[in-house]
Design a protein around this motif. Sequence first.
Motif, PDB file in Angstrom:
ATOM      1  N   ALA A  46      -6.467  -7.827   6.973  1.00  0.00           N
ATOM      2  CA  ALA A  46      -5.819  -7.130   5.864  1.00  0.00           C
ATOM      3  C   ALA A  46      -4.829  -8.008   5.125  1.00  0.00           C
ATOM      4  O   ALA A  46      -4.705  -7.917   3.900  1.00  0.00           O
ATOM      5  N   TRP A  47      -4.106  -8.863   5.843  1.00  0.00           N
ATOM      6  CA  TRP A  47      -3.102  -9.696   5.161  1.00  0.00           C
ATOM      7  C   TRP A  47      -3.733 -10.720   4.218  1.00  0.00           C
ATOM      8  O   TRP A  47      -3.081 -11.223   3.320  1.00  0.00           O
ATOM      9  N   ASP A  48      -5.011 -11.019   4.405  1.00  0.00           N
ATOM     10  CA  ASP A  48      -5.696 -11.950   3.508  1.00  0.00           C
ATOM     11  C   ASP A  48      -6.104 -11.312   2.186  1.00  0.00           C
ATOM     12  O   ASP A  48      -6.327 -12.021   1.207  1.00  0.00           O
ATOM     13  N   VAL A  49      -6.235  -9.974   2.162  1.00  0.00           N
ATOM     14  CA  VAL A  49      -6.822  -9.328   0.980  1.00  0.00           C
ATOM     15  C   VAL A  49      -5.989  -8.199   0.377  1.00  0.00           C
ATOM     16  O   VAL A  49      -6.312  -7.728  -0.717  1.00  0.00           O
ATOM     17  N   ALA A  50      -4.923  -7.763   1.045  1.00  0.00           N
ATOM     18  CA  ALA A  50      -4.178  -6.594   0.558  1.00  0.00           C
ATOM     19  C   ALA A  50      -3.668  -6.807  -0.857  1.00  0.00           C
ATOM     20  O   ALA A  50      -3.732  -5.907  -1.703  1.00  0.00           O
ATOM     21  N   ALA A  51      -3.146  -7.984  -1.145  1.00  0.00           N
ATOM     22  CA  ALA A  51      -2.665  -8.280  -2.503  1.00  0.00           C
ATOM     23  C   ALA A  51      -3.827  -8.545  -3.448  1.00  0.00           C
ATOM     24  O   ALA A  51      -3.860  -8.054  -4.579  1.00  0.00           O
ATOM     25  N   GLY A  52      -4.793  -9.325  -3.002  1.00  0.00           N
ATOM     26  CA  GLY A  52      -5.902  -9.709  -3.867  1.00  0.00           C
ATOM     27  C   GLY A  52      -6.737  -8.544  -4.338  1.00  0.00           C
ATOM     28  O   GLY A  52      -7.267  -8.562  -5.459  1.00  0.00           O
ATOM     29  N   LEU A  55       0.849  -1.190   0.000  1.00  0.00           N
ATOM     30  CA  LEU A  55       0.000   0.000   0.000  1.00  0.00           C
ATOM     31  C   LEU A  55       0.883   1.236   0.000  1.00  0.00           C
ATOM     32  O   LEU A  55       1.799   1.358   0.829  1.00  0.00           O
ATOM     33  N   HIS A  56       0.607   2.123  -0.941  1.00  0.00           N
ATOM     34  CA  HIS A  56       1.296   3.422  -0.984  1.00  0.00           C
ATOM     35  C   HIS A  56       0.290   4.501  -0.645  1.00  0.00           C
ATOM     36  O   HIS A  56      -0.716   4.655  -1.348  1.00  0.00           O
ATOM     37  N   GLU A  57       0.530   5.192   0.431  1.00  0.00           N
ATOM     38  CA  GLU A  57      -0.397   6.216   0.915  1.00  0.00           C
ATOM     39  C   GLU A  57      -1.801   5.647   1.065  1.00  0.00           C
ATOM     40  O   GLU A  57      -2.786   6.231   0.647  1.00  0.00           O
ATOM     41  N   ARG A  58      -1.867   4.461   1.641  1.00  0.00           N
ATOM     42  CA  ARG A  58      -3.097   3.725   1.975  1.00  0.00           C
ATOM     43  C   ARG A  58      -3.838   3.181   0.753  1.00  0.00           C
ATOM     44  O   ARG A  58      -4.941   2.641   0.888  1.00  0.00           O
ATOM     45  N   VAL A  59      -3.264   3.280  -0.412  1.00  0.00           N
ATOM     46  CA  VAL A  59      -3.899   2.776  -1.634  1.00  0.00           C
ATOM     47  C   VAL A  59      -3.241   1.455  -2.024  1.00  0.00           C
ATOM     48  O   VAL A  59      -2.014   1.398  -2.197  1.00  0.00           O
ATOM     49  N   PRO A  60      -4.013   0.366  -2.186  1.00  0.00           N
ATOM     50  CA  PRO A  60      -3.438  -0.899  -2.651  1.00  0.00           C
ATOM     51  C   PRO A  60      -2.791  -0.712  -4.019  1.00  0.00           C
ATOM     52  O   PRO A  60      -3.442  -0.308  -4.984  1.00  0.00           O
ATOM     53  N   THR A  61      -1.490  -0.991  -4.107  1.00  0.00           N
ATOM     54  CA  THR A  61      -0.704  -0.607  -5.276  1.00  0.00           C
ATOM     55  C   THR A  61      -0.026  -1.788  -5.959  1.00  0.00           C
ATOM     56  O   THR A  61       0.098  -1.803  -7.191  1.00  0.00           O
ATOM     57  N   ILE A  62       0.453  -2.756  -5.197  1.00  0.00           N
ATOM     58  CA  ILE A  62       1.068  -3.971  -5.740  1.00  0.00           C
ATOM     59  C   ILE A  62       0.401  -5.170  -5.086  1.00  0.00           C
ATOM     60  O   ILE A  62       0.178  -5.183  -3.871  1.00  0.00           O
ATOM     61  N   GLY A  63       0.094  -6.176  -5.881  1.00  0.00           N
ATOM     62  CA  GLY A  63      -0.440  -7.423  -5.363  1.00  0.00           C
ATOM     63  C   GLY A  63       0.260  -8.599  -6.010  1.00  0.00           C
ATOM     64  O   GLY A  63       0.251  -8.722  -7.242  1.00  0.00           O
ATOM     65  N   ILE A  64       0.874  -9.456  -5.205  1.00  0.00           N
ATOM     66  CA  ILE A  64       1.548 -10.654  -5.707  1.00  0.00           C
ATOM     67  C   ILE A  64       1.108 -11.834  -4.855  1.00  0.00           C
ATOM     68  O   ILE A  64       1.268 -11.815  -3.623  1.00  0.00           O
ATOM     69  N   ILE A  65       0.538 -12.820  -5.496  1.00  0.00           N
ATOM     70  CA  ILE A  65       0.067 -14.017  -4.807  1.00  0.00           C
ATOM     71  C   ILE A  65       0.605 -15.234  -5.544  1.00  0.00           C
ATOM     72  O   ILE A  65       0.348 -15.408  -6.739  1.00  0.00           O
ATOM     73  N   ALA A  66       1.350 -16.062  -4.815  1.00  0.00           N
ATOM     74  CA  ALA A  66       1.919 -17.283  -5.385  1.00  0.00           C
ATOM     75  C   ALA A  66       1.249 -18.492  -4.753  1.00  0.00           C
ATOM     76  O   ALA A  66       1.159 -18.580  -3.523  1.00  0.00           O
ATOM     77  N   ALA A  67       0.778 -19.396  -5.597  1.00  0.00           N
ATOM     78  CA  ALA A  67       0.236 -20.677  -5.152  1.00  0.00           C
ATOM     79  C   ALA A  67       1.170 -21.761  -5.696  1.00  0.00           C
ATOM     80  O   ALA A  67       0.897 -22.366  -6.732  1.00  0.00           O
ATOM     81  N   LEU A  92       1.110 -18.017 -10.341  1.00  0.00           N
ATOM     82  CA  LEU A  92       1.621 -16.750  -9.825  1.00  0.00           C
ATOM     83  C   LEU A  92       0.764 -15.620 -10.369  1.00  0.00           C
ATOM     84  O   LEU A  92       0.682 -15.414 -11.590  1.00  0.00           O
ATOM     85  N   TYR A  93       0.112 -14.886  -9.467  1.00  0.00           N
ATOM     86  CA  TYR A  93      -0.713 -13.733  -9.819  1.00  0.00           C
ATOM     87  C   TYR A  93       0.069 -12.465  -9.499  1.00  0.00           C
ATOM     88  O   TYR A  93       0.620 -12.328  -8.400  1.00  0.00           O
ATOM     89  N   VAL A  94       0.092 -11.535 -10.440  1.00  0.00           N
ATOM     90  CA  VAL A  94       0.822 -10.280 -10.258  1.00  0.00           C
ATOM     91  C   VAL A  94      -0.043  -9.133 -10.766  1.00  0.00           C
ATOM     92  O   VAL A  94      -0.628  -9.219 -11.858  1.00  0.00           O
ATOM     93  N   ALA A  95      -0.111  -8.059  -9.983  1.00  0.00           N
ATOM     94  CA  ALA A  95      -0.814  -6.852 -10.435  1.00  0.00           C
ATOM     95  C   ALA A  95      -0.134  -5.626  -9.858  1.00  0.00           C
ATOM     96  O   ALA A  95       0.344  -5.636  -8.724  1.00  0.00           O
ATOM     97  N   ARG A  96      -0.102  -4.570 -10.680  1.00  0.00           N
ATOM     98  CA  ARG A  96       0.410  -3.268 -10.262  1.00  0.00           C
ATOM     99  C   ARG A  96      -0.631  -2.238 -10.661  1.00  0.00           C
ATOM    100  O   ARG A  96      -1.168  -2.280 -11.762  1.00  0.00           O
ATOM    101  N   ARG A  97      -0.951  -1.343  -9.745  1.00  0.00           N
ATOM    102  CA  ARG A  97      -2.035  -0.388  -9.967  1.00  0.00           C
ATOM    103  C   ARG A  97      -1.856   0.344 -11.294  1.00  0.00           C
ATOM    104  O   ARG A  97      -0.814   0.931 -11.571  1.00  0.00           O
TER     105      ARG A  97
END
Length: 260
Positions: free
Chosen positions: A210-216, A108-120, A126-131
Amino acid sequence: MTETDILLRCYAVQGLVAEAGRIALDYFSRKESLGVTMKGTQDWLTVADGIVETYLRTRLAELFPDDTLIGEEGGGDASDAVWIIDPIDGTANFARGDRNWCISIGFLHERVPTIGIIAAPALDELYVARRGHGATLNGQRIAVSGNDDIRRAYVELGWSARTPAQRYLDVMGRAYAAGCSVKRSGSGALGLCHVANGRTDAYAEPHINAWDVAAGLVIVAEAGGWANDFFAGDGISTGNPILCCTPALAPQLRDITGIG
């Protein structure tokens, strides 16, 4: 923080997640090594949770010493540049030999979800997203289902011992009455990913951390999905309800779940 700073973090963490996945898989393949304990009702903990989180904390502190970190096992403090980590989401699955678990890292950058990386890693996903730059699964762009018919909706409902069981059952009843098919797979982070790639149409849970959803949340948003404002109020420290879905179903699902 510049766009280059964000990009650097995104690339660096993909490497860290790959190594963390190898560590977790080694424990997953040796059930006798897991040292399973319980933090509470259906709240599982294994040795691997702590090992993976410690590895990620150490490496992130080395790479980005000015950032803060919040982890499921070790806690931490929020800041304008904060990593939020679940070292193993779906620990009950992990402990039982079910492959539906993941490592989740959100920024989170300035409280905005900005990067999400989830590896199964047990699923080789591997899921990757950048705002502002879309979401991928194993390098291929993904998108939500686009379904607009609640009678065809495939909905995942997460369960938490932190809320009354009757609330969960009431939501399930309303979902079935509306024509939805309902499932539960035991990983909130992967539940959000499955909305993002169209495997399901929605994920909802009456309380989640928060740790369950911050990336998702980043992954869902970048795949074209809708989500409630999870980080409203003190969501970052105490959690909140979550509803994310393909956009056309949001009005009906808000009524069904009472979220959003």
